[in-house]
Design an enzyme around this catalytic site. Structure first.
Site, mmCIF file in Angstrom:
data_model
loop_
_atom_site.group_PDB
_atom_site.id
_atom_site.type_symbol
_atom_site.label_atom_id
_atom_site.label_comp_id
_atom_site.label_asym_id
_atom_site.label_seq_id
_atom_site.Cartn_x
_atom_site.Cartn_y
_atom_site.Cartn_z
ATOM 1 N N ASP A 125 38.942 37.138 24.618
ATOM 2 C CA ASP A 125 39.754 37.380 25.816
ATOM 3 C C ASP A 125 40.350 38.786 25.734
ATOM 4 O OD1 ASP A 125 39.372 34.881 26.909
ATOM 5 O OD2 ASP A 125 41.329 34.091 26.357
ATOM 6 N N MET A 126 40.620 39.379 26.893
ATOM 7 C CA MET A 126 41.262 40.694 26.880
ATOM 8 C C MET A 126 42.757 40.510 27.129
ATOM 9 S SD MET A 126 41.022 43.820 26.310
ATOM 10 C CE MET A 126 39.304 44.337 26.308
ATOM 11 N N ARG A 181 32.884 39.265 30.672
ATOM 12 C CA ARG A 181 33.587 38.562 31.746
ATOM 13 C C ARG A 181 34.407 39.624 32.500
ATOM 14 N NH1 ARG A 181 38.061 35.147 29.475
ATOM 15 N NH2 ARG A 181 36.523 33.521 29.114
ATOM 16 N N LYS A 184 40.457 40.138 37.197
ATOM 17 C CA LYS A 184 41.403 41.154 37.707
ATOM 18 C C LYS A 184 42.348 41.642 36.608
ATOM 19 C CE LYS A 184 41.569 39.585 42.493
ATOM 20 N NZ LYS A 184 42.412 39.200 43.636
ATOM 21 N N GLY A 185 42.802 40.721 35.750
ATOM 22 C CA GLY A 185 43.790 41.079 34.718
ATOM 23 C C GLY A 185 45.138 40.467 35.061
ATOM 24 N N ARG A 285 55.259 32.640 29.818
ATOM 25 C CA ARG A 285 54.820 34.042 29.741
ATOM 26 C C ARG A 285 53.975 34.396 30.954
ATOM 27 N NH1 ARG A 285 54.415 33.785 24.186
ATOM 28 N NH2 ARG A 285 52.372 32.856 24.361
HETATM 29 C C1 LIG Z 1 37.822 32.148 33.577
HETATM 30 C C2 LIG Z 1 38.933 33.154 33.606
HETATM 31 C C3 LIG Z 1 39.222 33.871 32.470
HETATM 32 C C4 LIG Z 1 40.232 34.840 32.478
HETATM 33 N N1 LIG Z 1 40.443 35.620 31.369
HETATM 34 C C5 LIG Z 1 41.350 36.605 31.420
HETATM 35 C C6 LIG Z 1 41.486 37.524 30.343
HETATM 36 O O1 LIG Z 1 40.810 37.454 29.326
HETATM 37 N N2 LIG Z 1 42.421 38.494 30.458
HETATM 38 C C7 LIG Z 1 43.193 38.624 31.574
HETATM 39 O O2 LIG Z 1 44.000 39.565 31.631
HETATM 40 N N3 LIG Z 1 43.092 37.768 32.603
HETATM 41 C C8 LIG Z 1 42.185 36.769 32.556
HETATM 42 N N4 LIG Z 1 42.054 35.924 33.625
HETATM 43 C C9 LIG Z 1 43.069 35.918 34.706
HETATM 44 C C10 LIG Z 1 42.682 36.869 35.821
HETATM 45 O O3 LIG Z 1 42.825 38.185 35.335
HETATM 46 C C11 LIG Z 1 43.557 36.687 37.071
HETATM 47 O O4 LIG Z 1 44.880 36.917 36.769
HETATM 48 C C12 LIG Z 1 43.468 35.319 37.704
HETATM 49 O O5 LIG Z 1 42.162 34.853 37.646
HETATM 50 C C13 LIG Z 1 43.871 35.379 39.171
HETATM 51 O O6 LIG Z 1 43.074 36.310 39.848
HETATM 52 P P1 LIG Z 1 42.001 35.950 40.985
HETATM 53 O O7 LIG Z 1 40.815 36.825 40.780
HETATM 54 O O8 LIG Z 1 41.748 34.515 41.019
HETATM 55 O O9 LIG Z 1 42.688 36.491 42.318
HETATM 56 P P2 LIG Z 1 44.067 36.141 42.995
HETATM 57 O O10 LIG Z 1 44.155 37.072 44.157
HETATM 58 O O11 LIG Z 1 45.188 36.168 42.024
HETATM 59 O O12 LIG Z 1 43.873 34.679 43.486
HETATM 60 C C14 LIG Z 1 42.986 34.348 44.557
HETATM 61 C C15 LIG Z 1 43.353 32.955 45.026
HETATM 62 O O13 LIG Z 1 43.090 32.017 43.992
HETATM 63 C C16 LIG Z 1 44.119 31.055 43.905
HETATM 64 N N5 LIG Z 1 44.730 31.144 42.575
HETATM 65 C C17 LIG Z 1 44.584 32.140 41.676
HETATM 66 N N6 LIG Z 1 45.239 31.838 40.516
HETATM 67 C C18 LIG Z 1 45.803 30.621 40.727
HETATM 68 C C19 LIG Z 1 46.601 29.745 39.934
HETATM 69 N N7 LIG Z 1 46.937 30.034 38.671
HETATM 70 N N8 LIG Z 1 47.006 28.553 40.475
HETATM 71 C C20 LIG Z 1 46.637 28.199 41.727
HETATM 72 N N9 LIG Z 1 45.890 28.992 42.532
HETATM 73 C C21 LIG Z 1 45.481 30.180 42.042
HETATM 74 C C22 LIG Z 1 45.081 31.350 45.017
HETATM 75 O O14 LIG Z 1 44.698 30.561 46.123
HETATM 76 C C23 LIG Z 1 44.839 32.792 45.321
HETATM 77 O O15 LIG Z 1 45.111 33.133 46.654
HETATM 78 C C24 LIG Z 1 41.023 35.013 33.651
HETATM 79 C C25 LIG Z 1 40.726 34.278 34.799
HETATM 80 C C26 LIG Z 1 39.685 33.380 34.804
HETATM 81 C C27 LIG Z 1 39.354 32.661 36.068
#
Ligand SMILES: Cc1cc2nc3c(=O)[nH]c(=O)nc-3n(C[C@H](O)[C@H](O)[C@H](O)COP(=O)(O)OP(=O)(O)OC[C@H]3O[C@@H](n4cnc5c(N)ncnc54)[C@H](O)[C@@H]3O)c2cc1C
Length: 305
Positions: A125-126, A181, A184-185, A285
């Site tokens: 993971d990052m 992978r 967004k972060g 967190r």
């Molecule tokens: C499989 C996976 C692995 C990841 N690994 C990392 C990593 O290694 N490092 C890192 O920095 N980040 C990681 N992330 C987190 C990522 O960076 C985002 O913060 C997170 O995925 C939300 O971004 P989004 O692209 O879904 O867009 P967003 O614009 O945040 O969300 C789009 C839509 O998805 C829904 N949504 C998103 N998150 C949630 C939630 N928690 N609960 C309910 N609804 C939600 C909402 O409806 C929102 O409008 C990971 C995410 C995924 C899916």
């Protein structure tokens, strides 16, 4: 809304754990490895792969580091024994990345070796930008020895990401395929390092995805953002990316309907399944870093997705 979200996060940390669990349980498999295996089996039965993550990060105690190492090894052995269709995700600060890189490498190497012995995959993971260079370096070290069994994550909010993709291309991956992978972060980074506007983060996500398709990397597209998923479909068509060269990933408990829609197109779907005793700190967190999550959670509690 932002003030309201921040206020809820502040209040949550003073409430009993059992109350916070009401918010968290949707996103976390449970306390034990059996919980993670049960959730994985359930998802596997629906045709979904998982990546299992033992919760815990930024750990400095040697005793805790050793315990986590033993737990990961037990997890890998049990998942192999149960014949589950899953990979593993690991946060290197769980193994003291910021204190002792050599020790962290040794622990990570043991995990990857164990997983690779049954052709299983481990994704690094990052974490935040204190870790970016170190985690890329760790990836390169492991990739040399385990070219098919290790991957990393890039974050599209970081201004450096396109450059990191280019740099990785110069690295000799030991005959294996680079496996990234893209997400967004999640961390709260300063504006000189990270884009802050949604459209900039999304543009960079698609630019990174396109660059990786050009370079023929295997890409795991980790998002619940419909705009990005539509954008990914367009890039997949444009670059004739086969279904064996990419997959979609989502978090446990998030947007199950969207998950189904991606799967109905025949793509591999992998769900990130976190578990462990550290769920309380992890939840707080995450919420502090991204108070917008509060509104997702409240909506998720009341609206079926
Ligand atoms: C499989 C996976 C692995 C990841 N690994 C990392 C990593 O290694 N490092 C890192 O920095 N980040 C990681 N992330 C987190 C990522 O960076 C985002 O913060 C997170 O995925 C939300 O971004 P989004 O692209 O879904 O867009 P967003 O614009 O945040 O969300 C789009 C839509 O998805 C829904 N949504 C998103 N998150 C949630 C939630 N928690 N609960 C309910 N609804 C939600 C909402 O409806 C929102 O409008 C990971 C995410 C995924 C899916």
């Amino acid at each position: 809304m932002k003030l309201f979200n921040n206020l809820i996060v502040e209040i949550l940390q003073y409430l009993p754990k059992s109350f916070v669990w009401i918010f968290s349980k949707r996103y976390i498999a449970g306390n034990t490895l059996e919980d993670a295996l049960r959730v994985t089996k359930n998802l596997n039965d629906q045709g979904i792969k998982t990546t299992i993550d033992l919760l815990g990060e930024f750990i400095t105690s040697n005793e805790k580091i050793r315990n986590h190492q033993a737990e990961y090894i037990r997890l890998i052995e049990n998942a192999i024994h149960a014949g589950l269709d899953n990979s593993f995700s690991v946060k290197p600060t769980m193994f003291g990345l910021l204190q002792d890189e050599e020790m962290c490498y040794r622990h990570m190497r043991d995990l990857v070796a164990k997983a690779a012995s049954d052709n299983r995959f481990v994704r690094i993971d990052m974490e935040d930008t204190l870790c970016t260079d170190r985690e890329i370096e760790l990836y390169k070290q492991l990739l040399t020895e385990f070219p098919e069994h290790v991957g990393i994550v890039f974050q599209s909010y970081l201004r450096r990401t396109l450059n990191d993709i280019e740099e990785l291309d110069k690295f000799e991956a030991g005959g294996g395929r680079i496996n990234i992978r893209i997400c967004k972060g999640i961390y709260n980074e300063p504006p000189d390092l990270a884009y802050k506007k949604r459209n900039e983060i999304n543009d960079n996500f698609l630019a990174a995805l396109e660059l990786m398709f050009r370079k023929k990397y295997y890409v795991a597209i980790a998002t619940h953002d419909k705009t990005l998923i539509e954008g990914a479909y367009r890039l997949i068509d444009k670059h004739h990316v086969g279904k064996a060269s990419c997959e979609f990933q989502m978090l446990y408990g998030v947007t199950p309907e969207l998950r189904k829609s991606v799967m109905s197109k025949g793509y591999t779907m992998r769900v990130y399944v976190p578990y462990g005793l550290d769920w309380f700190n992890y939840s707080l967190r995450r919420l502090k870093e991204n108070p917008r999550m509060v509104s997702y959670i409240i909506r998720a509690l009341f609206i079926r997705q």
